[in-house]
Design a protein around this motif. Structure first.
Motif, PDB file in Angstrom:
ATOM      1  N   ASP A  85      39.295  35.720  38.640  1.00 54.13           N
ATOM      2  CA  ASP A  85      39.447  35.762  40.091  1.00 54.13           C
ATOM      3  C   ASP A  85      40.518  36.763  40.500  1.00 54.13           C
ATOM      4  N   VAL A  86      41.574  36.885  39.705  1.00 51.34           N
ATOM      5  CA  VAL A  86      42.593  37.891  39.978  1.00 51.34           C
ATOM      6  C   VAL A  86      41.988  39.287  39.856  1.00 51.34           C
ATOM      7  N   ALA A  87      41.227  39.516  38.789  1.00 47.93           N
ATOM      8  CA  ALA A  87      40.606  40.832  38.594  1.00 47.93           C
ATOM      9  C   ALA A  87      39.650  41.161  39.736  1.00 47.93           C
ATOM     10  N   LYS A  88      38.884  40.167  40.203  1.00 52.46           N
ATOM     11  CA  LYS A  88      37.972  40.396  41.335  1.00 52.46           C
ATOM     12  C   LYS A  88      38.744  40.771  42.597  1.00 52.46           C
ATOM     13  N   ALA A  89      39.892  40.126  42.801  1.00 47.37           N
ATOM     14  CA  ALA A  89      40.710  40.455  43.971  1.00 47.37           C
ATOM     15  C   ALA A  89      41.200  41.896  43.905  1.00 47.37           C
ATOM     16  N   ILE A  90      41.571  42.328  42.718  1.00 50.00           N
ATOM     17  CA  ILE A  90      42.055  43.695  42.554  1.00 50.00           C
ATOM     18  C   ILE A  90      40.930  44.694  42.798  1.00 50.00           C
ATOM     19  N   VAL A  91      39.759  44.442  42.236  1.00 48.19           N
ATOM     20  CA  VAL A  91      38.622  45.329  42.450  1.00 48.19           C
ATOM     21  C   VAL A  91      38.240  45.368  43.933  1.00 48.19           C
ATOM     22  N   ALA A  92      38.241  44.206  44.585  1.00 46.72           N
ATOM     23  CA  ALA A  92      37.916  44.154  46.013  1.00 46.72           C
ATOM     24  C   ALA A  92      38.919  44.943  46.844  1.00 46.72           C
ATOM     25  N   SER A  93      40.166  44.983  46.404  1.00 45.33           N
ATOM     26  CA  SER A  93      41.206  45.699  47.143  1.00 45.33           C
ATOM     27  C   SER A  93      40.968  47.207  47.178  1.00 45.33           C
ATOM     28  N   LEU A  94      40.214  47.717  46.224  1.00 42.05           N
ATOM     29  CA  LEU A  94      39.945  49.151  46.184  1.00 42.05           C
ATOM     30  C   LEU A  94      39.039  49.605  47.319  1.00 42.05           C
ATOM     31  N   SER A  95      38.269  48.683  47.894  1.00 38.13           N
ATOM     32  CA  SER A  95      37.359  49.068  48.976  1.00 38.13           C
ATOM     33  C   SER A  95      37.554  48.225  50.231  1.00 38.13           C
ATOM     34  N   ALA A  96      38.637  47.429  50.300  1.00 41.99           N
ATOM     35  CA  ALA A  96      38.890  46.613  51.487  1.00 41.99           C
ATOM     36  C   ALA A  96      39.143  47.505  52.701  1.00 41.99           C
ATOM     37  N   ALA A  97      38.622  47.081  53.850  1.00 40.13           N
ATOM     38  CA  ALA A  97      38.779  47.882  55.067  1.00 40.13           C
ATOM     39  C   ALA A  97      40.204  47.839  55.600  1.00 40.13           C
ATOM     40  N   GLN A  98      40.862  46.688  55.494  1.00 46.93           N
ATOM     41  CA  GLN A  98      42.237  46.550  55.972  1.00 46.93           C
ATOM     42  C   GLN A  98      43.222  46.928  54.875  1.00 46.93           C
ATOM     43  N   THR A  99      44.236  47.699  55.256  1.00 50.47           N
ATOM     44  CA  THR A  99      45.274  48.089  54.309  1.00 50.47           C
ATOM     45  C   THR A  99      46.625  48.012  55.003  1.00 50.47           C
ATOM     46  N   GLY A 100      47.677  48.367  54.274  1.00 50.86           N
ATOM     47  CA  GLY A 100      49.021  48.339  54.841  1.00 50.86           C
ATOM     48  C   GLY A 100      49.557  46.936  54.995  1.00 50.86           C
ATOM     49  N   LEU A 101      49.228  46.066  54.033  1.00 57.39           N
ATOM     50  CA  LEU A 101      49.655  44.673  54.147  1.00 57.39           C
ATOM     51  C   LEU A 101      49.686  44.017  52.782  1.00 57.39           C
ATOM     52  N   ALA A 102      50.300  42.831  52.739  1.00 51.99           N
ATOM     53  CA  ALA A 102      50.338  42.013  51.526  1.00 51.99           C
ATOM     54  C   ALA A 102      49.273  40.935  51.619  1.00 51.99           C
ATOM     55  N   VAL A 103      48.730  40.552  50.471  1.00 54.49           N
ATOM     56  CA  VAL A 103      47.701  39.517  50.408  1.00 54.49           C
ATOM     57  C   VAL A 103      48.030  38.567  49.259  1.00 54.49           C
ATOM     58  N   ASN A 104      48.126  37.278  49.559  1.00 53.17           N
ATOM     59  CA  ASN A 104      48.303  36.290  48.502  1.00 53.17           C
ATOM     60  C   ASN A 104      47.022  36.173  47.689  1.00 53.17           C
ATOM     61  N   VAL A 105      47.161  36.122  46.371  1.00 52.94           N
ATOM     62  CA  VAL A 105      46.013  35.886  45.482  1.00 52.94           C
ATOM     63  C   VAL A 105      46.359  34.656  44.649  1.00 52.94           C
ATOM     64  N   VAL A 106      45.864  33.511  45.095  1.00 52.78           N
ATOM     65  CA  VAL A 106      46.259  32.227  44.506  1.00 52.78           C
ATOM     66  C   VAL A 106      45.063  31.289  44.434  1.00 52.78           C
TER      67      VAL A 106
END
Length: 325
Positions: free
Chosen positions: A233-254
């Protein structure tokens, strides 16, 4: 286990540099990028290892042994990339013992990567941060911590301090025309190949004790709460972050909050033993409740691996590792 949909790769982030590629998280990210996306991966770590040789054999993976403190070599490889996933770091226990190294590597190399990324027009920077920047979680009545909640970093450790400083540089460089970024504040991770000495390695330590016919010893109080999150699930979050529309922010991955008693008792039960064997020392307490809201909004998913699925995968991996070779 259920499978989350993989985001469609953005052409502008087709070439991805992954630091700490031989590590627990980095190696899984490289595997996922190579196996489920069209990205080309440049995998960096400081030394060659059998694990890195396995990764280097994957399609579209280019492994390079490199010390990130070699700024000339670093700038050269950054010039070849469209996006950076920065996971290399001196971890919690080592940072406590070697705080200067932790600063130089965790903060210094982040600065150098961002500087090179700004110079060479890298579009996206995904940073592996930690939710321990919120502090030690000593209040049992606390509400789940959100990324945008005003807070004072009281009681943070050296590792968290380096991550907090690095997050500040993400924003500062973005203001100078640097890469768009997402800082992933990751919870305690468990799963196959978990890093020794981490909170997630408690699962494997319990299995080793049972193999020796010993009582598993747990330092946490039974009612301590942890936001354990499974490695995939952590790896999926990282991969998703490469194409996420929103940037310039922090995201909890828990993951969903779970008590130490539930986590530890369940792996003992799944291993075919009696949870009453556990010896609880109650030397440590934590009530780590962290919001998943922004993860759902920005990355489009929440961890899907159930506790039983995740713990069973640890057991299966452990049994395979324990077999004679």
């Amino acid at each position: 286990m259920s499978q989350a949909a993989t985001p469609v790769p953005d052409p502008v982030t087709a070439r991805v540099l992954v630091t700490g590629a031989a590590g627990f998280v980095g190696s899984r990210v490289v595997e996922m990028l190579a196996g489920t996306t069209d990205h080309r991966v440049i995998a960096l770590d400081v030394v060659e290892s059998p694990r890195l040789c396995e990764l280097a054999s994957l399609p579209a993976v280019d492994f390079r042994a490199m010390d990130l403190r070699d700024t000339d070599a670093l700038e050269s490889v950054v010039s070849e990339t469209d996006a950076i996933v920065h996971l290399a770091a001196v971890r919690t226990q080592a940072a406590k013992k070697r705080p200067k190294d932790a600063h130089d590597i965790n903060v210094g190399t982040t600065y150098d990567l961002l500087s090179a990324a700004t110079k060479h027009g890298v579009r996206r920077f995904v940073f592996g941060s930690t939710n321990t920047i919120y502090g030690p979680y000593q209040d049992p009545a606390t509400e789940p911590v959100r990324e945008d909640r005003p807070w004072v970093p009281q009681g943070i450790n050296m590792y968290a301090a380096t991550k907090l400083a690095s997050e500040a540089y993400l924003e500062a460089f973005a203001g100078l025309g640097g890469p768009e970024y997402i800082a992933l504040r990751i919870g305690p991770i468990y799963g196959p190949r978990v890093s020794p000495g981490s909170n997630g390695s408690l699962s494997v330590e319990i299995l080793h004790a049972l193999d020796r016919s010993e009582r598993p010893i747990v330092s946490w109080a039974r009612d301590s709460v942890h936001s354990f999150v499974y490695i995939d699930d952590v790896a999926k979050a990282i991969v998703a972050s490469l194409s996420a529309a929103q940037t310039g922010l922090a995201v909890n991955v828990v993951g969903a909050p779970v008590t130490a008693e539930t986590f530890c008792s369940r792996i003992v039960e799944l291993y075919g033993h009696d949870p009453s064997q556990i010896e609880w020392k109650s030397e440590r307490t934590r009530y780590q409740r962290v919001s998943q809201g922004r993860m759902r909004e920005v990355l489009g998913f929440a961890p899907e691996t159930t506790l039983d699925e995740g713990l069973q995968s640890v057991i299966n991996w452990h049994r395979k590792q324990s077999q004679p070779r």
